[in-house]
Design a protein around this motif. Sequence first.
Motif, short mmCIF file in Angstrom:
data_model
loop_
_atom_site.label_atom_id
_atom_site.label_comp_id
_atom_site.label_asym_id
_atom_site.label_seq_id
_atom_site.Cartn_x
_atom_site.Cartn_y
_atom_site.Cartn_z
N SER A 147 -5.07 2.14 -0.85
CA SER A 147 -5.85 1.15 -0.11
C SER A 147 -7.07 1.78 0.55
O SER A 147 -7.75 1.14 1.36
N LYS A 197 -1.24 -3.03 1.09
CA LYS A 197 -0.43 -3.87 0.22
C LYS A 197 0.82 -4.37 0.95
O LYS A 197 1.13 -5.54 0.94
N PHE A 199 1.46 -3.99 4.28
CA PHE A 199 1.16 -4.29 5.69
C PHE A 199 2.23 -3.72 6.62
O PHE A 199 2.52 -4.28 7.68
O1 F6P Z 1 1.90 6.87 -0.03
C1 F6P Z 1 2.65 5.86 -0.58
C2 F6P Z 1 1.89 4.58 -0.70
O2 F6P Z 1 2.82 3.57 -0.89
C3 F6P Z 1 0.86 4.57 -1.81
O3 F6P Z 1 1.40 4.37 -3.05
C4 F6P Z 1 -0.03 3.49 -1.35
O4 F6P Z 1 -1.24 3.50 -2.04
C5 F6P Z 1 -0.16 3.84 0.10
O5 F6P Z 1 1.14 4.27 0.47
C6 F6P Z 1 -0.61 2.73 1.00
O6 F6P Z 1 0.26 1.65 0.96
P1 F6P Z 1 -0.13 0.24 1.55
O7 F6P Z 1 -1.29 -0.29 0.79
O8 F6P Z 1 1.08 -0.61 1.41
O9 F6P Z 1 -0.50 0.43 2.99
#
Ligand code: F6P
Length: 538
Positions: A147, A197, A199
């Motif tokens: 993200s 993704k 949150f």
């Molecule tokens: O580090 C693990 C992870 O789940 C990644 O795969 C992901 O890109 C990142 O954390 C951020 O996750 P989120 O978009 O749910 O905050």
Amino acid sequence: MSWDALKDHRDEQGGLRIETLFDDPGRAAAFSLRADGLLFDYSKTCIDATARDLLLALADEAGVTARREAMFTGQKINETEGRAVLHTALRNPGPDPVEVDGQDVLPEVHATLKRMEDFAEGLRSGRIRPPGGGRFTDVVNIGIGGSDLGPAMATLALAPYHDGPRLHYVSNVDGAHIHDTLDGLDPATTLVIVASKTFTTIETMTNAATARDWLAGRVGTDNVGRHFAALSSALDKTAAWGIDPSRVFGFEDWVGGRYSIWGPIGLGVMIAVGVKNFRDFLAGGYAMDRHFRTAEGAANMPLMLALTGIWHHQICGYPTRAVLPYEQRLARLPAYLQQLEMESNGKRVAMDGAPLEIASGPVVWGEPGTNGQHAFYQLIHQGTMVVPCEFMVGAEGQEPDLAHQHRLLVANCLAQSEALMKGRPLDAAREMMAATGLAGDELERQARHRVFPGNRPSTTLVYPRLTPFVLGQIVALYEHRVFVEGVVLGINSFDQWGVELGKALARALEPIVAGDEGTEGKDGSTAALVAFIRENGG
Ligand code: F6P
């Protein structure tokens, strides 16, 4: 079968020198390929016709073609999470449907894209204003991992197209990151995008709360909501956090975090470079999808990039690979590819849970050239470890009045792959030293320091110019490379259980570090570190 044959062939090659493969005048043409304006040259490797045939047979045996179709058609190939893998749908203009569980996902994808465009254009034009008036001059994207890395990488890569509000990216839970980013920004004209993704990610939610306090203190609690937007799959959580649904851009669980730049997570890029350029970026990704889906065997660029990687890591045993973009604006690409490749293919068991019998993905690292030349290339040229290098460079630069600098950049890129392959033999080093007047033992000693063993493999990707379309091609090329490598290794490239344990332990350690709980039950090292930090902390 092909694994053994490949290893046997590598043994048979013995001390084969890459250079000698060029005795065949057709080598460069035969061991390179083109796709929609890109050229991928893998001729400066030890891959010969037999190795290539065996690598292609390996991909066939692993069922890459069937698995590729399964991915593109929405089957649940992320088997440990029971999810489809459809980031490709985010860049698919249709009209042919892409179905998950019998439902076409494209209408929703396109509707969300339209909402993003409306929002981005509203910000860019000043139609969407801060509650206190004026225009949003700065946008802070708070996210981490997928993200953050993708949009941050692309915003920098597309700097020449950046004509919207200034973009800032905050990821680290280290308060220094958000502190230094917000320092100097005017809350009254700053929009904060919370990109997560799930949150739930602790870094992102902590930084988002800090940003909310920062805003509330300056624009008033009632106005804070109009300074926020969210990008997430967890719409219940964005609502609970208080973000207005009209400013929430959702996506489905079939978009993996590290593959998410093509949809809502790319909103920051769209705000920076505008709708047309973002659409060009999507079109570049889609062009690579079509190529990947249709090009046969050795004419398929992601397939050959993947097989070259497998040759170097799993067959030759080289532990790392360097990604070396000769393009300063791709400075964040190596970090982006680290997540893409290492989070996807850093696995220890096969799809069925059995321990992997072959090495999984290599360490991926890099920096832009020419900077890296003055830092770590020494080891690449003369260290005891062989590091396959993946060079990339644009045929044309973005600054027409600095074309002479671009020529120098290209010359440096080509010089490195040539030097890695040819090296400098002892005789040539002796001649050099003799020319300086040295003789005898001292000549011999000095000459040996100046020997380059050569025979170090590299590939080169040449693109016309770093446009949004080309960036889309490059990112999708690497995504598909990771996919092919994962299929050949028989692993699931789309989960990331390996990052969960550290997250859980960090949550448990926070009250211990704060002094609210004791270190009972912790190992001696952790307990001693906590004690030292507590003694020396504020
Ligand atoms: O580090 C693990 C992870 O789940 C990644 O795969 C992901 O890109 C990142 O954390 C951020 O996750 P989120 O978009 O749910 O905050």
